[in-house]
Design a protein around this motif. Sequence first.
Motif, PDB file in Angstrom:
ATOM      1  N   LEU A 234       0.832  -1.205   0.000  1.00  0.00           N
ATOM      2  CA  LEU A 234       0.000   0.000   0.000  1.00  0.00           C
ATOM      3  C   LEU A 234       0.871   1.262   0.000  1.00  0.00           C
ATOM      4  N   HIS A 235       1.952   1.247   0.765  1.00  0.00           N
ATOM      5  CA  HIS A 235       2.893   2.375   0.745  1.00  0.00           C
ATOM      6  C   HIS A 235       3.478   2.552  -0.645  1.00  0.00           C
ATOM      7  N   ARG A 236       3.882   1.445  -1.262  1.00  0.00           N
ATOM      8  CA  ARG A 236       4.473   1.507  -2.593  1.00  0.00           C
ATOM      9  C   ARG A 236       3.484   2.083  -3.593  1.00  0.00           C
ATOM     10  N   LEU A 237       2.234   1.629  -3.548  1.00  0.00           N
ATOM     11  CA  LEU A 237       1.218   2.137  -4.467  1.00  0.00           C
ATOM     12  C   LEU A 237       0.967   3.632  -4.251  1.00  0.00           C
ATOM     13  N   ALA A 238       0.904   4.064  -2.995  1.00  0.00           N
ATOM     14  CA  ALA A 238       0.710   5.486  -2.711  1.00  0.00           C
ATOM     15  C   ALA A 238       1.888   6.309  -3.243  1.00  0.00           C
ATOM     16  N   ASP A 239       3.105   5.811  -3.050  1.00  0.00           N
ATOM     17  CA  ASP A 239       4.282   6.516  -3.572  1.00  0.00           C
ATOM     18  C   ASP A 239       4.254   6.594  -5.092  1.00  0.00           C
ATOM     19  N   GLU A 240       3.857   5.507  -5.753  1.00  0.00           N
ATOM     20  CA  GLU A 240       3.772   5.512  -7.217  1.00  0.00           C
ATOM     21  C   GLU A 240       2.722   6.500  -7.700  1.00  0.00           C
ATOM     22  N   LEU A 241       1.595   6.587  -7.020  1.00  0.00           N
ATOM     23  CA  LEU A 241       0.573   7.570  -7.383  1.00  0.00           C
ATOM     24  C   LEU A 241       1.107   8.996  -7.241  1.00  0.00           C
ATOM     25  N   ARG A 242       1.794   9.252  -6.137  1.00  0.00           N
ATOM     26  CA  ARG A 242       2.353  10.593  -5.940  1.00  0.00           C
ATOM     27  C   ARG A 242       3.377  10.934  -7.027  1.00  0.00           C
ATOM     28  N   LYS A 243       4.224   9.956  -7.366  1.00  0.00           N
ATOM     29  CA  LYS A 243       5.232  10.194  -8.423  1.00  0.00           C
ATOM     30  C   LYS A 243       4.561  10.473  -9.761  1.00  0.00           C
ATOM     31  N   ALA A 244       3.545   9.678 -10.084  1.00  0.00           N
ATOM     32  CA  ALA A 244       2.865   9.840 -11.369  1.00  0.00           C
ATOM     33  C   ALA A 244       2.162  11.187 -11.463  1.00  0.00           C
ATOM     34  N   ALA A 245       1.692  11.697 -10.328  1.00  0.00           N
ATOM     35  CA  ALA A 245       0.954  12.955 -10.323  1.00  0.00           C
ATOM     36  C   ALA A 245       1.864  14.173 -10.261  1.00  0.00           C
ATOM     37  N   ALA A 246       3.096  13.982  -9.868  1.00  0.00           N
ATOM     38  CA  ALA A 246       4.016  15.111  -9.724  1.00  0.00           C
ATOM     39  C   ALA A 246       4.448  15.617 -11.092  1.00  0.00           C
ATOM     40  N   PRO A 247       4.597  16.916 -11.226  1.00  0.00           N
ATOM     41  CA  PRO A 247       5.086  17.444 -12.506  1.00  0.00           C
ATOM     42  C   PRO A 247       6.530  17.018 -12.726  1.00  0.00           C
ATOM     43  N   ALA A 248       6.866  16.792 -13.964  1.00  0.00           N
ATOM     44  CA  ALA A 248       8.233  16.407 -14.302  1.00  0.00           C
ATOM     45  C   ALA A 248       9.166  17.594 -14.058  1.00  0.00           C
ATOM     46  N   PRO A 249      10.348  17.349 -13.514  1.00  0.00           N
ATOM     47  CA  PRO A 249      11.273  18.468 -13.305  1.00  0.00           C
ATOM     48  C   PRO A 249      11.758  19.019 -14.646  1.00  0.00           C
ATOM     49  N   LYS A 250      12.026  20.309 -14.666  1.00  0.00           N
ATOM     50  CA  LYS A 250      12.536  20.935 -15.883  1.00  0.00           C
ATOM     51  C   LYS A 250      14.017  20.650 -16.071  1.00  0.00           C
ATOM     52  N   LEU A 251      14.707  20.430 -14.970  1.00  0.00           N
ATOM     53  CA  LEU A 251      16.129  20.125 -15.014  1.00  0.00           C
ATOM     54  C   LEU A 251      16.455  19.247 -13.822  1.00  0.00           C
ATOM     55  N   SER A 252      17.223  18.229 -14.071  1.00  0.00           N
ATOM     56  CA  SER A 252      17.601  17.315 -13.005  1.00  0.00           C
ATOM     57  C   SER A 252      19.109  17.079 -13.080  1.00  0.00           C
ATOM     58  N   PHE A 253      19.806  17.433 -11.989  1.00  0.00           N
ATOM     59  CA  PHE A 253      21.250  17.224 -11.979  1.00  0.00           C
ATOM     60  C   PHE A 253      21.690  16.788 -10.582  1.00  0.00           C
ATOM     61  N   ALA A 254      22.840  16.161 -10.535  1.00  0.00           N
ATOM     62  CA  ALA A 254      23.426  15.728  -9.272  1.00  0.00           C
ATOM     63  C   ALA A 254      24.733  16.467  -9.047  1.00  0.00           C
ATOM     64  N   VAL A 255      25.105  16.589  -7.794  1.00  0.00           N
ATOM     65  CA  VAL A 255      26.362  17.239  -7.431  1.00  0.00           C
ATOM     66  C   VAL A 255      27.136  16.294  -6.516  1.00  0.00           C
ATOM     67  N   LEU A 256      28.366  16.019  -6.886  1.00  0.00           N
ATOM     68  CA  LEU A 256      29.282  15.246  -6.056  1.00  0.00           C
ATOM     69  C   LEU A 256      30.461  16.136  -5.718  1.00  0.00           C
ATOM     70  N   SER A 257      31.089  15.860  -4.611  1.00  0.00           N
ATOM     71  CA  SER A 257      32.207  16.689  -4.187  1.00  0.00           C
ATOM     72  C   SER A 257      33.275  15.829  -3.533  1.00  0.00           C
ATOM     73  N   ASP A 258      34.514  16.276  -3.648  1.00  0.00           N
ATOM     74  CA  ASP A 258      35.633  15.662  -2.931  1.00  0.00           C
ATOM     75  C   ASP A 258      35.744  14.163  -3.198  1.00  0.00           C
ATOM     76  N   ILE A 259      35.709  13.771  -4.463  1.00  0.00           N
ATOM     77  CA  ILE A 259      35.792  12.340  -4.772  1.00  0.00           C
ATOM     78  C   ILE A 259      37.194  11.803  -4.530  1.00  0.00           C
ATOM     79  N   GLN A 260      38.200  12.677  -4.574  1.00  0.00           N
ATOM     80  CA  GLN A 260      39.589  12.329  -4.286  1.00  0.00           C
ATOM     81  C   GLN A 260      39.976  10.982  -4.894  1.00  0.00           C
ATOM     82  N   TYR A 261      39.802  10.919  -6.178  1.00  0.00           N
ATOM     83  CA  TYR A 261      39.986   9.695  -6.956  1.00  0.00           C
ATOM     84  C   TYR A 261      41.463   9.408  -7.165  1.00  0.00           C
ATOM     85  N   TRP A 262      42.132   8.940  -6.134  1.00  0.00           N
ATOM     86  CA  TRP A 262      43.548   8.624  -6.262  1.00  0.00           C
ATOM     87  C   TRP A 262      43.909   7.266  -5.685  1.00  0.00           C
TER      88      TRP A 262
END
Length: 176
Positions: A28-56
């Motif tokens: 029931l929680h999953r179904l309610a979450d899916e309904l909320r997602k389906a009803a939400a407007p699509a974002p105009k821009l979606s991006f992620a931010v990562l920091s300090d990955i220190q890839y060494w």
Amino acid sequence: MKDANKIIEAFLQPRWNFVTSPEEKDELHRLADELRKAAAPAPKLSFAVLSDIQYWDTKAAGKFSAALADLYRLNPELDDLVINGDLGDGRPEDYAKLGALVQNHPLADRIYYTIGNHEFYQAYYNSQGDWAPDSFPNGETDHASIARFLQFTGLSGLYYDRLIQGSFHVSGLRAI
């Protein structure tokens, strides 16, 4: 969103009182979450931010790889990715490893980088590649550190603006 909440209140919430198993309540929680997602407007821009990955080192490399996979799994529709500073220790091999990893990522051509203080850490390594802060700056200059960063990112300077998705202007990406 109002219609989704009406459906939840009229149909799912009353059922909640009659289900007994945790699995049914989870559904029931999953179904309610899916309904909320389906009803939400699509974002105009979606991006992620990562920091300090220190890839060494291999531990950082594994964590960064997992983070990229998680980001894509959570939102395969991401428009862009920003990686803020401290990409590695500013050594050519750090950039080579990072470049090899991101080149096959779906966002490879839409990653924006900013420089951090770790991009200047080449100055702490001696000519044998050992950490040697006692002999800092080990023949290294800030100019050389910046040049390596710019070569890796393909940028012409540390400060830049980008037009994203044809209508979103991102300004002020810069050194920290």
